[in-house]
Write a protein that holds these residues in place. Structure first.
Motif, PDB file in Angstrom:
ATOM      1  N   UNK A  26      10.063  -9.257 -13.012  1.00  0.00           N
ATOM      2  CA  UNK A  26      10.775  -8.677 -14.149  1.00  0.00           C
ATOM      3  C   UNK A  26       9.978  -7.618 -14.894  1.00  0.00           C
ATOM      4  N   UNK A  27       8.701  -7.835 -15.143  1.00  0.00           N
ATOM      5  CA  UNK A  27       7.910  -6.830 -15.868  1.00  0.00           C
ATOM      6  C   UNK A  27       7.844  -5.522 -15.089  1.00  0.00           C
ATOM      7  N   UNK A  28       7.703  -5.616 -13.794  1.00  0.00           N
ATOM      8  CA  UNK A  28       7.636  -4.404 -12.981  1.00  0.00           C
ATOM      9  C   UNK A  28       8.973  -3.671 -13.007  1.00  0.00           C
ATOM     10  N   UNK A  29      10.052  -4.393 -12.782  1.00  0.00           N
ATOM     11  CA  UNK A  29      11.365  -3.742 -12.750  1.00  0.00           C
ATOM     12  C   UNK A  29      11.751  -3.211 -14.135  1.00  0.00           C
ATOM     13  N   UNK A  30      11.378  -3.921 -15.205  1.00  0.00           N
ATOM     14  CA  UNK A  30      11.632  -3.412 -16.553  1.00  0.00           C
ATOM     15  C   UNK A  30      10.851  -2.129 -16.810  1.00  0.00           C
TER      16      UNK A  30
ATOM     17  N   UNK B 285      -1.617   8.178 -15.673  1.00  0.00           N
ATOM     18  CA  UNK B 285      -1.522   7.079 -16.631  1.00  0.00           C
ATOM     19  C   UNK B 285      -0.333   6.161 -16.310  1.00  0.00           C
ATOM     20  N   UNK B 286       0.815   6.741 -16.050  1.00  0.00           N
ATOM     21  CA  UNK B 286       2.004   5.944 -15.718  1.00  0.00           C
ATOM     22  C   UNK B 286       1.806   5.227 -14.385  1.00  0.00           C
ATOM     23  N   UNK B 287       1.234   5.923 -13.402  1.00  0.00           N
ATOM     24  CA  UNK B 287       1.012   5.321 -12.086  1.00  0.00           C
ATOM     25  C   UNK B 287       0.074   4.122 -12.183  1.00  0.00           C
ATOM     26  N   UNK B 288      -0.995   4.251 -12.961  1.00  0.00           N
ATOM     27  CA  UNK B 288      -1.925   3.128 -13.137  1.00  0.00           C
ATOM     28  C   UNK B 288      -1.232   1.951 -13.806  1.00  0.00           C
ATOM     29  N   UNK B 289      -0.402   2.231 -14.822  1.00  0.00           N
ATOM     30  CA  UNK B 289       0.333   1.176 -15.512  1.00  0.00           C
ATOM     31  C   UNK B 289       1.303   0.475 -14.553  1.00  0.00           C
ATOM     32  N   UNK B 290       2.030   1.246 -13.749  1.00  0.00           N
ATOM     33  CA  UNK B 290       2.987   0.659 -12.805  1.00  0.00           C
ATOM     34  C   UNK B 290       2.275  -0.120 -11.710  1.00  0.00           C
ATOM     35  N   UNK B 291       1.144   0.385 -11.254  1.00  0.00           N
ATOM     36  CA  UNK B 291       0.368  -0.339 -10.237  1.00  0.00           C
ATOM     37  C   UNK B 291      -0.118  -1.675 -10.793  1.00  0.00           C
TER      38      UNK B 291
ATOM     39  N   UNK C 234       0.827  -1.199   0.000  1.00  0.00           N
ATOM     40  CA  UNK C 234       0.000   0.000   0.000  1.00  0.00           C
ATOM     41  C   UNK C 234       0.866   1.257   0.000  1.00  0.00           C
ATOM     42  N   UNK C 235       1.909   1.262   0.816  1.00  0.00           N
ATOM     43  CA  UNK C 235       2.823   2.403   0.844  1.00  0.00           C
ATOM     44  C   UNK C 235       3.530   2.578  -0.496  1.00  0.00           C
ATOM     45  N   UNK C 236       3.928   1.482  -1.137  1.00  0.00           N
ATOM     46  CA  UNK C 236       4.585   1.551  -2.437  1.00  0.00           C
ATOM     47  C   UNK C 236       3.639   2.106  -3.496  1.00  0.00           C
ATOM     48  N   UNK C 237       2.403   1.662  -3.495  1.00  0.00           N
ATOM     49  CA  UNK C 237       1.411   2.165  -4.456  1.00  0.00           C
ATOM     50  C   UNK C 237       1.192   3.660  -4.240  1.00  0.00           C
ATOM     51  N   UNK C 238       1.098   4.096  -2.998  1.00  0.00           N
ATOM     52  CA  UNK C 238       0.966   5.530  -2.715  1.00  0.00           C
ATOM     53  C   UNK C 238       2.169   6.311  -3.234  1.00  0.00           C
ATOM     54  N   UNK C 239       3.365   5.756  -3.057  1.00  0.00           N
ATOM     55  CA  UNK C 239       4.575   6.411  -3.534  1.00  0.00           C
ATOM     56  C   UNK C 239       4.568   6.521  -5.060  1.00  0.00           C
ATOM     57  N   UNK C 240       4.148   5.449  -5.723  1.00  0.00           N
ATOM     58  CA  UNK C 240       4.062   5.460  -7.192  1.00  0.00           C
ATOM     59  C   UNK C 240       3.059   6.516  -7.638  1.00  0.00           C
ATOM     60  N   UNK C 241       1.903   6.568  -7.005  1.00  0.00           N
ATOM     61  CA  UNK C 241       0.864   7.544  -7.384  1.00  0.00           C
ATOM     62  C   UNK C 241       1.331   8.980  -7.175  1.00  0.00           C
ATOM     63  N   UNK C 242       2.136   9.203  -6.142  1.00  0.00           N
ATOM     64  CA  UNK C 242       2.625  10.557  -5.871  1.00  0.00           C
ATOM     65  C   UNK C 242       3.814  10.939  -6.744  1.00  0.00           C
ATOM     66  N   UNK C 243       4.480   9.959  -7.350  1.00  0.00           N
ATOM     67  CA  UNK C 243       5.691  10.223  -8.115  1.00  0.00           C
ATOM     68  C   UNK C 243       5.456  10.361  -9.617  1.00  0.00           C
ATOM     69  N   UNK C 244       4.386   9.792 -10.140  1.00  0.00           N
ATOM     70  CA  UNK C 244       4.158   9.771 -11.576  1.00  0.00           C
ATOM     71  C   UNK C 244       2.767  10.277 -11.900  1.00  0.00           C
ATOM     72  N   UNK C 245       2.557  10.660 -13.183  1.00  0.00           N
ATOM     73  CA  UNK C 245       1.223  11.091 -13.582  1.00  0.00           C
ATOM     74  C   UNK C 245       0.272   9.893 -13.554  1.00  0.00           C
TER      75      UNK C 245
END
Length: 84
Positions: free
Chosen positions: A74-78, A55-61, A42-53
């Motif tokens: 691998x897909x996530x790290x790539x 569309x990118x945040x949804x894709x990374x999540x 949950x903390x990682x998802x919040x960090x992703x949402x706060x760091x990227x726009x």
């Protein structure tokens, strides 16, 4: 002879109680690890949402959740490497 029967019953009872305690510890360990993992995710998802726009945040999540589901990071790290 009677003493041996009592000792055998006592030993069986203690073994049974011990096996119950081991199972309870396992359940507690799984519960504890799950709580920590969910909080971290949950903390990682919040960090992703706060760091990227958005569309990118949804894709990374989505990639994060798929990586967990497939047990393959691998897909996530790539995806993260492409953002650098």
């Amino acid at each position: 002879m009677e003493i041996f029967k009592v000792q055998r019953r006592t030993r069986k009872l203690l073994e049974e109680l011990d096996s119950i305690a081991i199972e309870k510890d396992r359940v507690h360990l799984i519960e504890s690890r799950a709580e920590h993992l969910i909080a971290s995710a949950t903390n990682l998802i919040d960090m992703i949402r706060n760091s990227y726009d958005n569309q990118i945040a949804e894709d990374m999540e989505r990639k994060l959740l798929l990586a967990i589901k497939r047990q393959d990071s691998t897909k996530f790290t790539n995806g993260l490497k492409r953002l650098k």
